[in-house]
Design a protein around this motif. Structure first.
Motif, PDB file in Angstrom:
ATOM      1  N   MET A   1       0.886  -1.306   0.094  1.00  0.00           N
ATOM      2  CA  MET A   1      -0.046   0.013  -0.122  1.00  0.00           C
ATOM      3  C   MET A   1       0.778   1.143   0.064  1.00  0.00           C
ATOM      4  N   LYS A   2       0.501   2.431  -0.780  1.00  0.00           N
ATOM      5  CA  LYS A   2       1.280   3.393  -0.915  1.00  0.00           C
ATOM      6  C   LYS A   2       0.606   4.361  -0.056  1.00  0.00           C
ATOM      7  N   ILE A   3       1.137   4.881   1.052  1.00  0.00           N
ATOM      8  CA  ILE A   3       0.703   6.233   1.929  1.00  0.00           C
ATOM      9  C   ILE A   3       1.513   7.419   2.180  1.00  0.00           C
ATOM     10  N   LEU A   4       0.841   8.240   1.915  1.00  0.00           N
ATOM     11  CA  LEU A   4       1.680   9.688   1.817  1.00  0.00           C
ATOM     12  C   LEU A   4       0.872  10.443   3.297  1.00  0.00           C
ATOM     13  N   HIS A   5       1.812  10.697   4.240  1.00  0.00           N
ATOM     14  CA  HIS A   5       1.678  11.231   5.263  1.00  0.00           C
ATOM     15  C   HIS A   5       1.943  12.660   5.178  1.00  0.00           C
ATOM     16  N   ILE A   6       1.037  13.546   5.305  1.00  0.00           N
ATOM     17  CA  ILE A   6       1.251  15.082   5.263  1.00  0.00           C
ATOM     18  C   ILE A   6       1.092  15.759   6.644  1.00  0.00           C
ATOM     19  N   VAL A   7       2.238  16.447   7.145  1.00  0.00           N
ATOM     20  CA  VAL A   7       2.189  17.071   8.504  1.00  0.00           C
ATOM     21  C   VAL A   7       2.704  18.367   8.182  1.00  0.00           C
ATOM     22  N   THR A   8       2.429  19.242   8.931  1.00  0.00           N
ATOM     23  CA  THR A   8       2.767  20.785   8.946  1.00  0.00           C
ATOM     24  C   THR A   8       4.216  21.180   8.748  1.00  0.00           C
ATOM     25  N   LEU A   9       5.065  20.558   9.677  1.00  0.00           N
ATOM     26  CA  LEU A   9       6.535  20.885   9.970  1.00  0.00           C
ATOM     27  C   LEU A   9       7.455  20.118  10.438  1.00  0.00           C
ATOM     28  N   HIS A  10       8.538  20.063  10.180  1.00  0.00           N
ATOM     29  CA  HIS A  10       9.615  19.090  10.699  1.00  0.00           C
ATOM     30  C   HIS A  10      10.817  20.334  10.751  1.00  0.00           C
ATOM     31  N   THR A  11      11.328  20.249  12.056  1.00  0.00           N
ATOM     32  CA  THR A  11      12.638  21.127  12.390  1.00  0.00           C
ATOM     33  C   THR A  11      13.791  20.112  12.912  1.00  0.00           C
ATOM     34  N   PRO A  12      15.081  20.874  12.856  1.00  0.00           N
ATOM     35  CA  PRO A  12      15.914  19.881  13.611  1.00  0.00           C
ATOM     36  C   PRO A  12      15.832  19.391  14.814  1.00  0.00           C
ATOM     37  N   ASP A  13      15.157  20.596  15.793  1.00  0.00           N
ATOM     38  CA  ASP A  13      14.994  20.306  16.884  1.00  0.00           C
ATOM     39  C   ASP A  13      13.726  19.533  17.556  1.00  0.00           C
ATOM     40  N   HIS A  14      12.927  19.338  16.423  1.00  0.00           N
ATOM     41  CA  HIS A  14      11.493  18.565  16.652  1.00  0.00           C
ATOM     42  C   HIS A  14      10.668  19.471  17.459  1.00  0.00           C
ATOM     43  N   ALA A  15      10.747  21.023  17.242  1.00  0.00           N
ATOM     44  CA  ALA A  15      10.130  21.804  18.106  1.00  0.00           C
ATOM     45  C   ALA A  15       8.464  21.568  17.807  1.00  0.00           C
ATOM     46  N   PHE A  16       8.120  21.160  16.601  1.00  0.00           N
ATOM     47  CA  PHE A  16       6.539  21.160  16.176  1.00  0.00           C
ATOM     48  C   PHE A  16       5.957  19.664  17.110  1.00  0.00           C
ATOM     49  N   GLY A  17       6.876  18.737  17.461  1.00  0.00           N
ATOM     50  CA  GLY A  17       6.498  18.018  18.489  1.00  0.00           C
ATOM     51  C   GLY A  17       5.514  16.900  18.077  1.00  0.00           C
ATOM     52  N   GLY A  18       4.492  16.467  18.648  1.00  0.00           N
ATOM     53  CA  GLY A  18       3.662  15.455  18.345  1.00  0.00           C
ATOM     54  C   GLY A  18       3.247  14.809  16.980  1.00  0.00           C
TER      55      GLY A  18
ATOM     56  N   MET B   1      -0.518  12.600  -4.991  1.00  0.00           N
ATOM     57  CA  MET B   1      -1.682  11.881  -4.291  1.00  0.00           C
ATOM     58  C   MET B   1      -2.236  11.132  -5.796  1.00  0.00           C
ATOM     59  N   ARG B   2      -2.065  11.468  -6.820  1.00  0.00           N
ATOM     60  CA  ARG B   2      -2.397  10.622  -7.982  1.00  0.00           C
ATOM     61  C   ARG B   2      -1.701   9.215  -7.819  1.00  0.00           C
ATOM     62  N   GLY B   3      -0.724   8.916  -7.118  1.00  0.00           N
ATOM     63  CA  GLY B   3       0.021   7.537  -7.036  1.00  0.00           C
ATOM     64  C   GLY B   3      -0.188   7.049  -5.919  1.00  0.00           C
ATOM     65  N   ALA B   4      -0.862   7.809  -4.877  1.00  0.00           N
ATOM     66  CA  ALA B   4      -1.018   7.196  -3.348  1.00  0.00           C
ATOM     67  C   ALA B   4      -2.327   6.369  -3.194  1.00  0.00           C
ATOM     68  N   ASP B   5      -2.533   5.314  -2.523  1.00  0.00           N
ATOM     69  CA  ASP B   5      -3.536   4.547  -2.240  1.00  0.00           C
ATOM     70  C   ASP B   5      -4.433   5.447  -0.904  1.00  0.00           C
ATOM     71  N   ILE B   6      -3.557   5.818  -0.243  1.00  0.00           N
ATOM     72  CA  ILE B   6      -4.008   6.732   1.009  1.00  0.00           C
ATOM     73  C   ILE B   6      -3.299   7.838   1.257  1.00  0.00           C
ATOM     74  N   VAL B   7      -4.145   9.026   1.688  1.00  0.00           N
ATOM     75  CA  VAL B   7      -3.506  10.168   2.063  1.00  0.00           C
ATOM     76  C   VAL B   7      -3.805  10.419   3.359  1.00  0.00           C
TER      77      VAL B   7
ATOM     78  N   ALA C   1     -10.440  16.907  -3.735  1.00  0.00           N
ATOM     79  CA  ALA C   1     -10.678  17.401  -5.034  1.00  0.00           C
ATOM     80  C   ALA C   1     -10.116  16.088  -5.934  1.00  0.00           C
ATOM     81  N   SER C   2      -9.195  15.656  -5.588  1.00  0.00           N
ATOM     82  CA  SER C   2      -8.607  14.574  -6.474  1.00  0.00           C
ATOM     83  C   SER C   2      -9.148  13.230  -6.222  1.00  0.00           C
ATOM     84  N   ARG C   3      -9.918  13.183  -5.373  1.00  0.00           N
ATOM     85  CA  ARG C   3     -10.806  12.057  -5.159  1.00  0.00           C
ATOM     86  C   ARG C   3      -9.785  10.718  -4.821  1.00  0.00           C
ATOM     87  N   THR C   4      -8.913  11.238  -3.820  1.00  0.00           N
ATOM     88  CA  THR C   4      -7.879  10.130  -3.223  1.00  0.00           C
ATOM     89  C   THR C   4      -8.573   9.974  -1.844  1.00  0.00           C
TER      90      THR C   4
END
Length: 396
Positions: free
Chosen positions: A1-18, A89-95, A114-117
């Protein structure tokens, strides 16, 4: 299964957390099971090129454009990220969108619709009823649509489910799934050696909502009983560090406080092993990963009743659950200190540490969480069976 996780932010100090930590933990187990799981996010604070991989997980990071600086994390975005997200998204099974009211995850979720993914949304306790006019406008412009039309909505607690439903009602109950946070099982640490000074750990983003000042304010009462105790303040500063350190100076406890800053994942586990008690007096904490990581090595915890893990900690005897309210700083500090002192008693420490380790291994392993999530993905895929995917585009 092809899974695309989308989160807001990644930083070197993991400030965004959870949310980013959860997405990474899930992705690592999913990839180990043979799925093609990837992460997409903004990257900020890096020197040189943005990494293409995070802890072994392929990542597409894009420079953060601070479009609305007054809104901090909620005001950063990237047009290139959104265009690439639509293509992937066009190549993902789950977003799988880790949703908050921002300019990354919200438009990405709308693009998935909109892309019906097939779209799975996880809110991490960050979408709840509010009187904030900007947040309510955001709900009207997109959040409600995403929550109502997503193929599955993941909630940490029953409180979160009710909050999401209050924002987006009606949400069909059949599309809501409880998915707790999970961590990898760890070996339980040995009992504290007799004569070794006790260590008390605060490890989280250093922000007002986490109440690091209550942690510091509890120090004098603990030091009166254990004058050689060490207090470790760990985590990235997101606004509350100066006031917290100033309080330590005013109380005369600076010499017993070690401020170590942000820690990497392995350092987080090592800090938990070195601590005798973990403390998070947060006013509101849906289901803290840092709490689970501390318990995963056998460290008992002090959390508040507004922490999503509070009922589990109380039921298992894995620490102490206290009341904590804004504006009751002196009372809060006394409650924190009393809980710490109880957990530092050798027999109590051993018993509650074992209970904490058992609780994680019984109910909160990442393997159990990803098994639940896999069943959710498969159910979503079945309901979207006419949408057949191929593979992620080359170069992504």
């Amino acid at each position: 299964m092809k899974i695309l996780h989308i989160v807001t932010l990644h930083t070197p100090d993991h400030a965004f957390g959870g949310p980013t930590r959860v997405a990474l933990n899930l992705s690592k187990v999913q990839r180990a099971a043979g799925d093609d799981a990837r992460i997409m996010a903004l990257g900020d604070g890096f020197e040189g090129p943005l990494p293409r991989e995070i802890e072994g997980v392929p990542a597409r990071l894009f420079p953060a454009r601070h479009l609305l600086p007054a809104f901090e994390v909620s005001g950063i975005t990237s047009g290139a990220l959104l265009l690439t997200a639509l293509r992937m998204m066009r190549g993902a099974d789950i977003v799988h969108v880790h949703l908050m009211r921002d300019l990354v995850t919200l438009p990405a979720a709308l693009l998935a619709l909109a892309s019906r993914t097939p779209l799975v949304v996880q809110t991490h306790g960050m979408v709840d009823p509010t009187e904030n006019r900007v947040a309510r406008l955001t709900d009207l412009l997109g959040v409600r649509r995403v929550l109502r039309r997503a193929d599955a909505l993941l909630h940490l607690t029953e409180t979160e489910r009710l909050d999401v439903n209050a924002v987006a009602a009606p949400v069909p109950p059949a599309r809501t799934v409880r998915l707790v946070n999970g961590v990898r099982p760890q070996e339980i640490k040995p009992a504290r050696e007799p004569g070794r000074p006790p260590t008390v750990l605060f490890l989280a983003r250093i922000q007002e909502r986490k109440r690091p000042e209550d942690f510091v304010a509890a120090m004098p009462a603990v030091l009166a009983r254990h004058p050689d105790a060490r207090f470790v303040l760990a985590g990235p500063d997101t606004g509350a560090l100066p006031a917290t350190l100033e309080l330590a100076r005013a109380l005369g406890v600076t010499a017993s406080l070690d401020h170590v800053g942000p820690l990497g994942h392995e350092e987080v586990l090592a800090a938990g092993r070195s601590a005798d008690v973990y403390v998070l007096p947060s006013i509101e904490e849906p289901l803290g990963v840092s709490v689970l990581e501390a318990m995963s090595v056998g460290t008992p915890v002090v959390v508040t009743r507004t922490c999503g893990l509070g009922p589990d900690v109380a039921r298992a005897g894995a620490g102490r659950v206290i009341d904590s309210r804004v504006g009751e700083d002196g009372k809060n500090a006394l409650k924190v200190a009393t809980a710490i002192l109880e957990l530092l008693e050798p027999e109590t420490n051993t018993r509650t540490g074992q209970a904490a380790w058992n609780l994680v291994n019984d109910d909160f392993t990442i393997e159990a969480v990803t098994a639940t999530l896999r069943r959710t993905y498969e159910d979503v895929a079945r309901r979207s069976g006419d949408r057949v995917k191929r593979s992620f585009p080359r170069g992504t």
